[in-house]
Design an enzyme around this catalytic site. Structure first.
Site, PDB file in Angstrom:
ATOM      1  N   ASP A 177       0.869  -1.171   0.000  1.00 25.74           N
ATOM      2  CA  ASP A 177       0.000   0.000   0.000  1.00 25.74           C
ATOM      3  C   ASP A 177       0.915   1.234   0.000  1.00 25.74           C
ATOM      4  O   ASP A 177       2.146   1.136   0.104  1.00 25.74           O
ATOM      5  CB  ASP A 177      -0.975  -0.015   1.184  1.00 25.74           C
ATOM      6  CG  ASP A 177      -2.196   0.883   0.902  1.00 25.74           C
ATOM      7  OD1 ASP A 177      -2.127   1.714  -0.033  1.00 25.74           O
ATOM      8  OD2 ASP A 177      -3.209   0.769   1.620  1.00 25.74           O
TER       9      ASP A 177
HETATM   10  C1  NOJ Z   1      -3.976   4.014   0.136  1.00 27.27           C
HETATM   11  C2  NOJ Z   1      -5.162   3.123   0.273  1.00 27.27           C
HETATM   12  O1  NOJ Z   1      -5.116   2.429   1.504  1.00 27.27           O
HETATM   13  C3  NOJ Z   1      -5.288   2.103  -0.847  1.00 27.27           C
HETATM   14  O2  NOJ Z   1      -6.496   1.421  -0.701  1.00 27.27           O
HETATM   15  C4  NOJ Z   1      -5.180   2.791  -2.175  1.00 27.27           C
HETATM   16  O3  NOJ Z   1      -5.358   1.859  -3.213  1.00 27.27           O
HETATM   17  C5  NOJ Z   1      -3.838   3.478  -2.262  1.00 27.27           C
HETATM   18  N1  NOJ Z   1      -3.754   4.482  -1.215  1.00 27.27           N
HETATM   19  C6  NOJ Z   1      -3.571   4.113  -3.626  1.00 27.27           C
HETATM   20  O4  NOJ Z   1      -4.338   5.229  -3.805  1.00 27.27           O
END
Ligand code: NOJ
Length: 715
Positions: free
Chosen positions: A265
């Site tokens: 993530d």
């Molecule tokens: C953080 C989020 O937790 C995740 O779900 C998302 O896909 C990413 N950012 C990218 O934007």
């Protein structure tokens, strides 16, 4: 391209080029769009212009023209002209916005989720998206967590069914096909169990519960064809998920045989340092690569330290090659080596975005996602010609799509717009938009008195209340779940007029609506329904659509009850309403939720009869007759729950094992049949073996998890 060519490419690549494939950066690094915001601890990225040339993928960069231009540039600058992979958060729609996933799940109709993601795939693919960071299949039991809006809810079975449908819609049977995108399931694993419902928080979960309930939906996504897995921000068993070998090497690769790609993530590799696991960037890179995380999203430890680690013999080149192979295979399966733009097309953007067919599907999904929670004295449906007064922050707000939606505020999707389109006359008052908590005061101005004056000639009053869409989703945890004080005051003021009051709640989570419930004659849970929100709600309010949605998450009586979910365990001292002091209960609140999982009303009356259950040939079979004892055609969701009475580990008092949505004409009866196999009754025993244990089972069938009839069988 054949596999041998991928292998040849890997041979030809320098270590820097390999580490570039293993890195994802925002497009602004190419100097194209400097407005992309950074979040997280990203101050010292130390990225050189040379590194950027090697980077293998980017995120949330949208638009056919823009994507093509960036792809041209990236490929021209790359020594081996390897195409970039364009990934984005396309969650519940692109230009045509569908209901939030939690709402889609409440439709109890997987086809709605599949339609939503299929439309999202077609529209976003036209704008250059090749992979979506969705679905989020995290099991959720805590409405304080803002991200419950992105999940299919509290039940493992429903989660699996909905997650699989979402993946099918995004990816179909071949991600190369036009209008399809690869799907990345997230957040592996257990992110929904964040302590106290606080986002990015740690998770403390028993191995049994984790295996039995939390893992199943990620596996369902992979079985349905998800090609990527994203790590979660949480620590599990003391190890941040992005550095967690047990999760990524053992469960995902070894046990499940996953051969796709994995991604951290956002900045989560870097955050293993903040977590207190990795001592520095070098350590973080080594741990996360060794754990099996192929791509580092939005931090740069892989490119900064990977080379040194390999050269000093502290990280094996084989691991790097395997990660690169996973990434290149994905690019190859998307057809990017032959067609690096995939489906990016300005022409298709014009024809597909918000086209009438997409809006039709969005309307159907929105209608079916609405849950009718209360309807005293047949307040609903409204009669034509009745004089309506509508007040509250969602009366005229077009901000109806919830988090992760691109259309917000750009469309006529409000309740008022729905009324206007249907030719409904109404008076609106006190309709200033709700302010988000992060912007300061989350309340609205108190204009209840003047609103009542403005609506004094109306026959019926609608309170369009809720929480700001910005207060749902990522980084939007709440400790208090009540409506803001002036919204509660508005509902009470409406009731004081003596007119029927209908409360329509817009929220990304179950809110604590108990304090205002007595002041409402009818309550509609609207969630955030997307582009067709106003039209869908209008049709439900006037009976054009007979509500059929069912709650995918229990509504708590109060925050102190959380987590409250239907599939709990029986204690040694269960409370059945007896006088005994020493039983498992609250002194000041019922044990049961305000509205249970699976609950939802309609304008008709479904009567269940003749429930029969038997166990034969290793299968439990149940049948029940359902009759629509009303003059209005309806959709009824018949639900089957099981309780394994005695087992080597205690089993939940109820577990959903099947549901079926049936259409019933006025007066029509239908017999519904369910089959529960031994495979569906397996669980992890005290040795963590996945087994079926024979014995007695309660078979429960009904319209929700509370109002069931029970039969006992032995299997
Ligand atoms: C953080 C989020 O937790 C995740 O779900 C998302 O896909 C990413 N950012 C990218 O934007």
């Amino acid at each position: 391209m054949e596999q041998s060519k991928i292998e040849a490419l890997i041979q030809e690549m320098t270590l820097e080029e390999k580490l570039g494939q293993m890195t994802q950066l925002g497009a602004y690094y190419w100097g194209v769009d400097p407005s992309v915001d950074l979040t997280g601890p990203l101050n010292e990225m130390k990225v050189t212009a040379e590194d950027v040339k090697n980077v293998g993928s980017t995120l949330n960069y949208l638009g056919a023209k823009e994507v093509k231009a960036l792809q041209d540039r990236a490929m021209a600058e790359h020594r081996l002209h390897i195409p970039m992979l364009f990934m984005a958060d396309i969650i519940h729609g692109y230009k045509t916005s569908f209901p939030i996933p939690l709402a889609l799940s409440c439709s109890f109709e997987p086809q709605n989720y599949e339609n939503a993601t299929s439309v999202a795939a077609a529209e976003s693919a036209a704008s250059g998206v090749q992979l979506t960071f969705a679905p989020m299949s995290d099991l959720v039991r805590d409405p304080r967590w803002g991200r419950v809006m992105e999940s299919p809810g509290e039940d493992p079975y429903l989660n699996c069914v909905m997650t699989a449908a979402a993946v099918r819609g995004f990816s179909g049977d071949d991600i190369k096909k036009k209008g399809k995108v690869a799907s990345c399931v997230k957040h592996f694993a257990g992110y929904g169990a964040s302590q106290g419902g606080r986002d990015y928080n740690w998770v403390d979960i028993s191995t049994n519960s984790f295996r039995q309930y939390y893992l199943a939906s990620y596996k369902a996504a992979l079985d349905a064809g998800a090609r990527m897995v994203m790590t979660s921000f949480n620590v599990i068993d003391g190890i941040p998920s992005s550095a967690n070998k047990m999760l990524f090497r053992k469960i995902l690769r070894e046990e499940w045989g996953f051969d796709g790609a994995t991604i951290s993530d956002y900045a989560a590799v870097e955050e293993t340092i903040t977590n207190g696991l990795a001592e520095n960037g070098e350590d973080a890179a080594r741990r996360c690569i060794e754990a099996g995380v192929d791509i580092e999203m939005m931090s740069t430890n892989y490119i900064n330290y990977g080379k040194k680690l390999v050269e000093e013999g502290r990280l094996s080149m084989e691991l790097i090659d395997q990660a690169v192979r996973n990434i290149l295979n994905l690019k190859n399966d998307l057809g990017l080596f032959e067609n690096p733009y995939k489906d990016a097309s300005e022409e298709d953007e014009k024809t597909l975005h918000l086209c009438s067919e997409h809006r039709r599907l969005a309307l159907e999904a929105a209608q079916q996602s609405i849950v009718l929670l209360k309807n005293e004295n047949q307040t609903l449906p409204l009669k034509k010609g009745v004089k309506i007064g509508v007040a509250g922050p969602f009366a005229s707000s077009d901000n109806t799509s919830g988090g992760w939606a691109l259309i917000n505020g750009k469309d006529e999707s409000s309740l008022a717009a729905g009324f206007r389109k249907a030719g409904v006359e109404f008076v609106s008052a006190m309709d200033q938009s709700v302010v988000s908590m992060s912007e300061g005061s989350f309340d609205v101005e108190d204009e209840a008195e003047s609103a009542m004056e403005a609506m004094q000639d109306c026959d019926v009053l609608i309170a369009a209340v809720g929480e700001s869409p910005s207060d749902t989703g990522e980084a939007a945890s709440r400790a208090y779940l009540r409506l803001s004080p002036n919204q509660e005051k508005l509902v009470m003021a409406m009731k004081a007029t003596g007119k029927p009051v209908i409360m329509v709640v817009f929220s990304g989570r179950p809110l604590e609506i108990k304090p205002v419930l007595p002041y409402c004659d009818a309550v509609i849970q609207a969630w955030f329904l997307g582009t067709e929100s106003g039209n869908a709600l209008t049709s439900v309010l006037f009976g054009g659509y007979n509500p059929s949605g069912r709650l995918a998450m229990s509504f708590p009586q109060t925050v102190g009850q959380i987590p409250v979910h239907y599939n709990c365990y029986r204690t040694g001292r269960p409370y059945y309403g007896q006088e005994d002091h020493y039983v498992s209960k609250y002194l000041d609140c019922p044990n049961e939720p305000l509205f249970p999982f699976g609950f939802g009303l309609s304008y008709s009356k479904a009567v269940y009869s003749d429930l029969q259950a038997e166990a034969r040939d290793g299968v439990i079979r149940a049948r029940v007759t359902v009759t629509n004892e009303s003059r209005i055609p309806m959709k009824e969701t018949v639900q089957l729950y099981i309780h394994d009475l005695f087992a080597s580990v205690v089993r939940p008092v109820k577990e959903l094992k099947g549901f079926l949505q049936i259409a019933l004409a006025a007066g029509e009866s239908r017999t519904v049949e369910f089959e529960v196999t031994k495979e569906m009754l397996k669980f992890y025993n005290d040795q963590m073996e996945y087994v079926f244990e024979p014995g007695e089972f309660e078979v429960m069938v009904g319209p929700n998890s509370r109002d069931v009839e029970i039969r006992k069988v032995t299997l």
